[in-house]
Design an enzyme around this catalytic site. Sequence first.
Site, PDB file in Angstrom:
ATOM      1  N   SER A 142       0.867  -1.182   0.000  1.00  0.00           N
ATOM      2  CA  SER A 142       0.000   0.000   0.000  1.00  0.00           C
ATOM      3  C   SER A 142       0.899   1.225   0.000  1.00  0.00           C
ATOM      4  O   SER A 142       2.104   1.123   0.309  1.00  0.00           O
ATOM      5  CB  SER A 142      -0.854  -0.018   1.271  1.00  0.00           C
ATOM      6  OG  SER A 142      -1.440   1.246   1.511  1.00  0.00           O
ATOM      7  N   TYR A 155      -2.136  -1.469  10.597  1.00  0.00           N
ATOM      8  CA  TYR A 155      -2.076  -1.570   9.131  1.00  0.00           C
ATOM      9  C   TYR A 155      -0.745  -1.041   8.607  1.00  0.00           C
ATOM     10  O   TYR A 155      -0.064  -1.690   7.813  1.00  0.00           O
ATOM     11  CB  TYR A 155      -3.246  -0.777   8.546  1.00  0.00           C
ATOM     12  CG  TYR A 155      -3.430  -0.897   7.055  1.00  0.00           C
ATOM     13  CD1 TYR A 155      -4.238  -1.895   6.507  1.00  0.00           C
ATOM     14  CD2 TYR A 155      -2.830   0.003   6.178  1.00  0.00           C
ATOM     15  CE1 TYR A 155      -4.420  -2.000   5.141  1.00  0.00           C
ATOM     16  CE2 TYR A 155      -3.006  -0.095   4.815  1.00  0.00           C
ATOM     17  CZ  TYR A 155      -3.806  -1.090   4.300  1.00  0.00           C
ATOM     18  OH  TYR A 155      -3.990  -1.181   2.932  1.00  0.00           O
TER      19      TYR A 155
HETATM   20  N1  LIG Z   1      -8.667  -0.625  -1.413  1.00  0.00           N
HETATM   21  C1  LIG Z   1      -7.630   0.175  -1.266  1.00  0.00           C
HETATM   22  O1  LIG Z   1      -7.754   1.394  -1.356  1.00  0.00           O
HETATM   23  C2  LIG Z   1      -6.266  -0.372  -1.018  1.00  0.00           C
HETATM   24  C3  LIG Z   1      -5.172   0.492  -1.138  1.00  0.00           C
HETATM   25  C4  LIG Z   1      -3.885   0.007  -0.903  1.00  0.00           C
HETATM   26  C5  LIG Z   1      -3.703  -1.314  -0.572  1.00  0.00           C
HETATM   27  N2  LIG Z   1      -4.790  -2.135  -0.457  1.00  0.00           N
HETATM   28  C6  LIG Z   1      -4.551  -3.519  -0.070  1.00  0.00           C
HETATM   29  O2  LIG Z   1      -5.076  -4.383  -1.036  1.00  0.00           O
HETATM   30  C7  LIG Z   1      -5.463  -5.596  -0.421  1.00  0.00           C
HETATM   31  C8  LIG Z   1      -6.893  -5.950  -0.832  1.00  0.00           C
HETATM   32  O3  LIG Z   1      -7.742  -4.911  -0.442  1.00  0.00           O
HETATM   33  P1  LIG Z   1      -9.186  -4.684  -1.072  1.00  0.00           P
HETATM   34  O4  LIG Z   1      -9.418  -3.231  -1.076  1.00  0.00           O
HETATM   35  O5  LIG Z   1      -9.332  -5.463  -2.335  1.00  0.00           O
HETATM   36  O6  LIG Z   1     -10.078  -5.281   0.092  1.00  0.00           O
HETATM   37  P2  LIG Z   1     -11.450  -6.094   0.095  1.00  0.00           P
HETATM   38  O7  LIG Z   1     -12.001  -5.918   1.451  1.00  0.00           O
HETATM   39  O8  LIG Z   1     -12.287  -5.740  -1.093  1.00  0.00           O
HETATM   40  O9  LIG Z   1     -10.938  -7.584  -0.092  1.00  0.00           O
HETATM   41  C9  LIG Z   1     -10.131  -8.211   0.864  1.00  0.00           C
HETATM   42  C10 LIG Z   1     -10.396  -9.690   0.813  1.00  0.00           C
HETATM   43  O10 LIG Z   1      -9.547 -10.295   1.776  1.00  0.00           O
HETATM   44  C11 LIG Z   1     -10.300 -11.216   2.512  1.00  0.00           C
HETATM   45  N3  LIG Z   1      -9.743 -11.350   3.848  1.00  0.00           N
HETATM   46  C12 LIG Z   1      -9.637 -10.381   4.798  1.00  0.00           C
HETATM   47  N4  LIG Z   1      -9.166 -10.902   5.932  1.00  0.00           N
HETATM   48  C13 LIG Z   1      -8.966 -12.219   5.699  1.00  0.00           C
HETATM   49  C14 LIG Z   1      -8.504 -13.292   6.495  1.00  0.00           C
HETATM   50  N5  LIG Z   1      -8.205 -13.122   7.794  1.00  0.00           N
HETATM   51  N6  LIG Z   1      -8.421 -14.522   5.949  1.00  0.00           N
HETATM   52  C15 LIG Z   1      -8.769 -14.721   4.665  1.00  0.00           C
HETATM   53  N7  LIG Z   1      -9.230 -13.742   3.863  1.00  0.00           N
HETATM   54  C16 LIG Z   1      -9.326 -12.512   4.369  1.00  0.00           C
HETATM   55  C17 LIG Z   1     -11.703 -10.635   2.574  1.00  0.00           C
HETATM   56  O11 LIG Z   1     -12.680 -11.620   2.851  1.00  0.00           O
HETATM   57  C18 LIG Z   1     -11.838 -10.024   1.188  1.00  0.00           C
HETATM   58  O12 LIG Z   1     -12.384 -10.928   0.243  1.00  0.00           O
HETATM   59  C19 LIG Z   1      -5.277  -5.407   1.079  1.00  0.00           C
HETATM   60  O13 LIG Z   1      -4.051  -5.961   1.501  1.00  0.00           O
HETATM   61  C20 LIG Z   1      -5.235  -3.898   1.223  1.00  0.00           C
HETATM   62  O14 LIG Z   1      -4.482  -3.511   2.327  1.00  0.00           O
HETATM   63  C21 LIG Z   1      -6.063  -1.682  -0.669  1.00  0.00           C
END
Ligand SMILES: NC(=O)c1ccc[n+]([C@@H]2O[C@H](COP(=O)([O-])OP(=O)(O)OC[C@H]3O[C@@H](n4cnc5c(N)ncnc54)[C@H](O)[C@@H]3O)[C@@H](O)[C@H]2O)c1
Length: 260
Positions: A142, A155
Amino acid sequence: MTAEPVAVPHVVHVDLSGRGALVTGGGSGIGRACALRLAAAGAAVLVVDRNVEAAKAVAAEAGGRAEGIDLADPGAVDRLDADVDIVVNNAGLQHVAPVQDFPTDRFAYIHRVMVEAPFRIIRRSLPHMYAHGWGRIVNISSVHGLRASPYKSAYVSAKHALEGLSKVVALEGAAHGVTANCINPAYVRTALVESQIADQAATHGIGEDEVVEKIMLARAAIKRLIEPEEVAELVAYLCAPPAAFITGASIALDGGWTAN
Ligand SMILES: NC(=O)c1ccc[n+]([C@@H]2O[C@H](COP(=O)([O-])OP(=O)(O)OC[C@H]3O[C@@H](n4cnc5c(N)ncnc54)[C@H](O)[C@@H]3O)[C@@H](O)[C@H]2O)c1
């Protein structure tokens, strides 16, 4: 909420047929986009998510397999099929609280999911990759792997730890044809962010567009959310031959946030 999504065509030509890919958090958002993109390139995808139904739905779309586990459970993580050529460590979650009030069990849980599980998965998949002389590890970090924000101690510290892990694996894997990199997105249009937008709009008594513009996009030069497919396209690139020399890198996909 905010401008319409931008269309993201597949521009990276990469043939991953015969390759196995494991994508954590593949049931939703960025992980789902990665699973579908790698499958479109021919990889056999294993979708890992604690949301079993979501994992199964994406696996069906990707023609792959699903595993419904909580990545905070080390025993379950160590039972995953790790004979894979590509690992996308993507699952993550957020908790917002000042340090002095931050629940210690929540901190530990976030680190188990976002640092220990990636370590365990990489650790178990490297022997297969080393045996074949090729592997690609992509850690979805991130902008918070490179910069801090208040109230996100678990985080931000987990993402910084993932950055370190990625670099160590890059150094060890180089002699075996294995690369390890981080991708560092700013705010991506996913369920995780959409719910934060709605919450903040309610908390501050302002519109959702205003939350995005004044809070989320304040530090980025390009004033829009990223699409999950833009992240997935970069994952595909990191698996393509021209990216073979990219390792130990942290690739900002942040609209200029870290240029500040
Ligand atoms: N959305 C953003 O703005 C953003 C920005 C930078 C980084 N990220 C990173 O990208 C990654 C995905 O984020 P996203 O926005 O797609 O999130 P999201 O919530 O849409 O998807 C995350 C997925 O991970 C699964 N998950 C969470 N905890 C879990 C666990 N303990 N065991 C198994 N599965 C688990 C959830 O069920 C979900 O399907 C994360 O690591 C997040 O930190 C997201």
